[in-house]
Design a protein around this motif. Structure first.
Motif, short mmCIF file in Angstrom:
data_model
loop_
_atom_site.label_atom_id
_atom_site.label_comp_id
_atom_site.label_asym_id
_atom_site.label_seq_id
_atom_site.Cartn_x
_atom_site.Cartn_y
_atom_site.Cartn_z
N THR A 55 4.85 10.47 -0.92
CA THR A 55 4.09 9.22 -0.90
C THR A 55 4.99 8.07 -1.36
O THR A 55 5.56 8.11 -2.45
CB THR A 55 2.87 9.31 -1.83
N GLY B 112 0.83 -1.20 0.00
CA GLY B 112 0.00 0.00 0.00
C GLY B 112 0.85 1.24 0.00
O GLY B 112 2.00 1.23 -0.48
N THR B 113 0.30 2.31 0.54
CA THR B 113 0.99 3.60 0.50
C THR B 113 1.22 4.15 1.90
O THR B 113 0.41 3.94 2.81
CB THR B 113 0.18 4.63 -0.30
N ASP C 291 5.65 -2.59 -1.13
CA ASP C 291 5.27 -4.00 -1.29
C ASP C 291 6.38 -4.80 -0.64
O ASP C 291 7.38 -5.13 -1.26
CB ASP C 291 5.13 -4.37 -2.77
N GLY D 198 -1.99 7.52 4.08
CA GLY D 198 -1.79 6.28 3.36
C GLY D 198 -2.73 5.16 3.78
O GLY D 198 -3.40 5.24 4.81
N LEU E 116 -2.81 0.74 3.87
CA LEU E 116 -2.03 -0.48 3.77
C LEU E 116 -2.89 -1.71 4.02
O LEU E 116 -3.84 -1.66 4.82
CB LEU E 116 -0.88 -0.47 4.78
N SER F 144 12.22 4.33 -7.96
CA SER F 144 11.75 3.02 -7.54
C SER F 144 12.97 2.15 -7.28
O SER F 144 13.94 2.19 -8.04
CB SER F 144 10.87 2.39 -8.63
N THR G 175 5.03 3.99 -2.12
CA THR G 175 4.24 2.79 -2.36
C THR G 175 5.09 1.59 -1.98
O THR G 175 6.18 1.39 -2.53
CB THR G 175 3.81 2.68 -3.83
N THR H 92 8.48 2.54 -3.98
CA THR H 92 8.37 3.46 -5.11
C THR H 92 7.89 4.81 -4.61
O THR H 92 6.95 4.89 -3.81
CB THR H 92 7.37 2.94 -6.16
N SER H 93 8.55 5.85 -5.06
CA SER H 93 8.10 7.21 -4.78
C SER H 93 7.94 7.93 -6.10
O SER H 93 8.09 7.33 -7.17
CB SER H 93 9.10 7.94 -3.87
#
Length: 245
Positions: free
Chosen positions: A78, A70-71, A82, A214, A216, A100, A80, A95-96
Motif C-alpha cells: 500500500t 490517497g492510497t 500526495d 485503494g 484516491l 517515506s 499513500t 509513503t509505504s
C-alpha cells in the motif's frame, strides 16, 4: 329564486375538483414535486455510464494540472500518495509501510529525497549519511527511475488509475468536498466507483479502485504549481546506481 345560486355553487365545486385533479396529475408526472438532481449542472448526470466515464477521462487528460491524494495498493504493497502533477513535472510524497520519501520531476530529471533509514535499507549504511535530506538525482538507466517516475507523470498515472472494471452503471447522485457528483460503478461496485463532478467540467473527484486497490481524491484541477530543479546545495548526484535499487 334560490335554485340559480345553488346550481352555480355546484358548478364551482365541480370546477374546483377538476383543477385539484389536474394539479395532482401534473405533480405525479413531474416526480411528485421533487427537484431534478441534474438541474443547474453540467448535464453529464443524464448520460449513460460509459459516456460519463469517457467525458471524465477527456476532461482529466485536457487539464494542465491536478492534485491527487490517497492510497494505491499494488503488488500487495500500500502506497499513500500526495502528489501534484502536470505535463512538465510533478512533486509530492509517497509513503509505504517501511519508508517515506519525496519525489520531484522537472522535465526528464527525477529527484528523490528521503531520510537516512530509507537509504540504509539498501544495506549500504554509509549512504544514509551522504544522501539523507538531499535531493538525489536518479539516473535514467537506474531501475529506481522507472519505478518512481510513474508516480510523477500525469499522462501515465491517471490513465492507469482511472479505470473501472466490468459493466458500467450509474450509482446515484453524491457529493465530494461540497461539489455535487454523479457516481459510476463497475459491476455494481466490486469493479470500482468513480465520482464525477456535476459542476463545471466533468472532472474525476473520487475514485475507489476495484478489488480493494485503494481510494484516491482529485482536486485543484488546472491549478498550476512550481516545479523547479532544487538548488545545487540541496542536490546530490550519486553518479551511479542508487543504493538499494
Amino acid at each position: 329564486m334560490t335554485a340559480i345560486p345553488q346550481a352555480r355553487n355546484r358548478r364551482t365545486v365541480r370546477v374546483t375538483a377538476l383543477c385539484v385533479l389536474a394539479v395532482s396529475a401534473l405533480t405525479m408526472l413531474t416526480g411528485c414535486g421533487e427537484e431534478d438532481p441534474d438541474a443547474g449542472t453540467n448535464g453529464v448526470g443524464r448520460l449513460p455510464a460509459g459516456k460519463i466515464q469517457e467525458k471524465s477521462r477527456a476532461a482529466a487528460d485536457a487539464a494542465p494540472a491536478v492534485h491527487l491524494a490517497g492510497t494505491v495498493v499494488t503488488g500487495g504493497v500500500t502506497f499513500t500518495l500526495d502528489m501534484r502533477l502536470k505535463s512538465g513535472g510533478g512533486s509530492g510524497s509517497v509513503t509505504s509501510k517501511n519508508s517515506s520519501f519525496k519525489l520531484l520531476r522537472v522535465g526528464d530529471e527525477l529527484y528523490l529525497k528521503a531520510d537516512a533509514a530509507f537509504w540504509n535499507h539498501g544495506g549500504d549504511t554509509s549512504a544514509g549519511g551522504k544522501l539523507a535530506g538531499k535531493y538525489v538525482k536518479v539516473p535514467q538507466d537506474d531501475p529506481a527511475y522507472k519505478k518512481f517516475s510513474g508516480f510523477t507523470e500525469k499522462d501515465v498515472l491517471l490513465p492507469a488509475l482511472l479505470t473501472l472494471h466490468g459493466k458500467l452503471a450509474t450509482a446515484g447522485h453524491h457529493e465530494q468536498a461540497g461539489t455535487r457528483t454523479i457516481r459510476v460503478s463497475g459491476d455494481g461496485g466490486p469493479g470500482g466507483t468513480l465520482d464525477v463532478s456535476l459542476e463545471g467540467k466533468p472532472y474525476p473527484l473520487r475514485l475507489v479502485r476495484g478489488g480493494g486497490a485503494g481510494t484516491l481524491t482529485f482536486a485543484e484541477w488546472g491549478k498550476d504549481f512550481p516545479a523547479a530543479e532544487p538548488a545545487k546545495s540541496e542536490t546530490v548526484d550519486y553518479g551511479g546506481q542508487l543504493p538499494g535499487s
